[in-house]
Design a protein around this motif. Structure first.
Motif, mmCIF file in Angstrom:
data_model
loop_
_atom_site.group_PDB
_atom_site.id
_atom_site.type_symbol
_atom_site.label_atom_id
_atom_site.label_comp_id
_atom_site.label_asym_id
_atom_site.label_seq_id
_atom_site.Cartn_x
_atom_site.Cartn_y
_atom_site.Cartn_z
ATOM 1 N N GLY A 124 0.942 -1.116 -0.108
ATOM 2 C CA GLY A 124 -0.126 -0.124 0.178
ATOM 3 C C GLY A 124 0.807 1.224 0.162
ATOM 4 N N LEU A 125 0.061 2.584 0.217
ATOM 5 C CA LEU A 125 0.853 3.741 0.361
ATOM 6 C C LEU A 125 1.729 3.883 -0.764
ATOM 7 N N CYS A 126 3.172 3.862 -0.684
ATOM 8 C CA CYS A 126 4.095 4.331 -1.671
ATOM 9 C C CYS A 126 4.093 3.054 -2.678
ATOM 10 N N GLY A 127 4.019 2.197 -1.957
ATOM 11 C CA GLY A 127 4.197 0.761 -2.963
ATOM 12 C C GLY A 127 3.159 0.738 -4.201
ATOM 13 N N VAL A 128 1.880 1.425 -4.070
ATOM 14 C CA VAL A 128 1.151 1.306 -5.075
ATOM 15 C C VAL A 128 1.624 2.235 -6.360
ATOM 16 N N PHE A 129 2.305 3.255 -6.043
ATOM 17 C CA PHE A 129 2.831 4.367 -6.894
ATOM 18 C C PHE A 129 4.184 4.292 -7.419
ATOM 19 N N ARG A 130 4.809 3.328 -6.514
ATOM 20 C CA ARG A 130 6.624 3.313 -7.002
ATOM 21 C C ARG A 130 6.938 1.492 -6.794
ATOM 22 N N PRO A 131 6.290 1.080 -8.166
ATOM 23 C CA PRO A 131 6.573 -0.510 -7.975
ATOM 24 C C PRO A 131 8.039 -0.822 -8.082
ATOM 25 N N GLY A 132 8.492 -1.765 -7.003
ATOM 26 C CA GLY A 132 9.769 -2.020 -7.147
ATOM 27 C C GLY A 132 10.690 -1.330 -6.176
ATOM 28 N N HIS A 133 9.961 -0.163 -5.764
ATOM 29 C CA HIS A 133 10.934 0.747 -4.965
ATOM 30 C C HIS A 133 11.529 0.054 -3.612
ATOM 31 N N PHE A 134 10.381 -0.514 -2.910
ATOM 32 C CA PHE A 134 10.935 -1.107 -1.674
ATOM 33 C C PHE A 134 11.805 -2.303 -1.791
ATOM 34 N N SER A 135 11.566 -3.084 -2.800
ATOM 35 C CA SER A 135 12.719 -4.017 -3.177
ATOM 36 C C SER A 135 14.257 -3.542 -3.345
ATOM 37 N N GLY A 136 14.016 -2.476 -3.941
ATOM 38 C CA GLY A 136 15.396 -1.863 -4.049
ATOM 39 C C GLY A 136 15.838 -1.074 -2.926
ATOM 40 N N VAL A 137 14.971 -0.687 -2.115
ATOM 41 C CA VAL A 137 15.539 -0.251 -0.657
ATOM 42 C C VAL A 137 15.930 -1.291 0.446
ATOM 43 N N ALA A 138 15.075 -2.396 0.255
ATOM 44 C CA ALA A 138 15.256 -3.565 1.349
ATOM 45 C C ALA A 138 16.693 -4.328 0.848
ATOM 46 N N THR A 139 16.941 -4.253 -0.654
ATOM 47 C CA THR A 139 18.229 -4.872 -0.990
ATOM 48 C C THR A 139 19.333 -4.168 -0.777
ATOM 49 N N VAL A 140 19.139 -2.788 -0.893
ATOM 50 C CA VAL A 140 20.415 -1.905 -0.524
ATOM 51 C C VAL A 140 21.017 -1.721 0.729
#
Length: 287
Positions: A124-140
């Motif tokens: 939800g929230l930012c995840g809806v509008f920024r697909p892949g964003h949190f995968s990039g965050v979690a990985t880095v």
């Protein structure tokens, strides 16, 4: 050998083996290590994290890395503000012990093919509008924690969904580090400090504090027991009237799971993301 950055004894590392050797020497001396991950373009909010790191640990390390894997194809990776030399001067003045400034090639060498996905919190929230964003965050962030191996890592609460995602990744992967959130530092008019604030024109900057004001109004009413749906509807209308467009989301959520709440009966957050001109602003306040 580590590279020394003027004007103080701040040590800059661009390669991993010397960084790990330095941290290992600190640990052998019984010194604790606190990491402050950043993407550079440092401001007072970042420096407050460094100051906090100095309070709770013997050694403070700040990383500077603009992570390409957390930017979407139409986002601002290419124009994200970068001034590493100015950042290093600020870190030195703040008493930071080391700066970890890897290149993209160092962080993601040829053939790199691993990504970390955190389900649920990212949907939800930012995840809806920024697909892949949190995968990039979690990985880095997982890589940074493994590279520096701190006892504690500090993150600002302005990126609250990011903070919860990192906490979950660390918990699920049994990483030996404590993740601490630090309250958002604000301008006197309430605007949350952000590297992207420099994108705002003068008129936009004058209107920007309305975002925090609306969130605070919703939080106060929700704390008093009001149903959240009409509060959110009025808040969205107020933001649109102030020139925010589009308002990507405005929500009252459980502070841990980030699930939407119809009425606040537990620790909660009011969270929002909205554009002011070309600048995407996010903010949140506790309930």
């Amino acid at each position: 050998m580590p590279e020394t950055s003027s004007p103080s004894a701040l040590r800059r590392f661009t390669e991993l083996p010397p960084l790990r050797a330095e941290v290992a020497a600190w640990r052998a001396a019984g010194e604790s290590v606190v990491l402050v991950p950043t993407m550079g373009a440092l401001h007072a909010g970042h420096l407050a994290l460094v100051a906090r790191a100095r309070e709770i640990g013997r050694r403070a390390v700040a990383s500077i890395f603009v992570n390409p894997t957390q930017f979407g194809p139409n986002e601002d990776f290419s124009r994200y503000p970068r001034d590493t030399e100015a950042d290093l001067r600020l870190l030195a003045e703040a008493g930071c012990d080391a700066a970890w400034t890897p290149s993209v090639e160092t962080m993601y060498p040829p053939g790199f093919s691993t990504r970390i996905e955190v389900e649920g919190l990212t949907e939800g929230l930012c995840g809806v509008f920024r697909p892949g964003h949190f995968s990039g965050v979690a990985t880095v962030v997982t890589k940074l924690l493994n590279q520096v191996r701190p006892d504690v890592a500090l993150f600002g609460e302005k990126d609250f969904q990011q903070l919860q995602v990192i906490r979950r990744a660390v918990r699920d992967l049994d990483l030996p580090v404590e993740i601490r959130g630090v309250p958002t530092l604000r301008e006197p008019d309430g605007l949350a400090l952000s590297s992207r604030n420099r994108y705002l024109g003068a008129e936009e900057r004058a209107r920007a504090p309305r975002l925090h004001a609306v969130l605070a109004e919703i939080a106060a009413a929700a704390r008093g027991g009001a149903e959240t749906e009409p509060l959110v509807a009025r808040g969205r209308a107020a933001l649109e009237a102030a020139g925010f467009s589009p308002v990507q989301y405005l929500a009252v959520c459980d502070a841990e799971s980030l699930a939407p709440l119809a009425r606040v009966d537990r620790p909660a957050r009011v969270l929002a993301a909205a554009y002011l001109g070309r600048t995407r602003l996010i903010d949140n306040v506790p309930v």
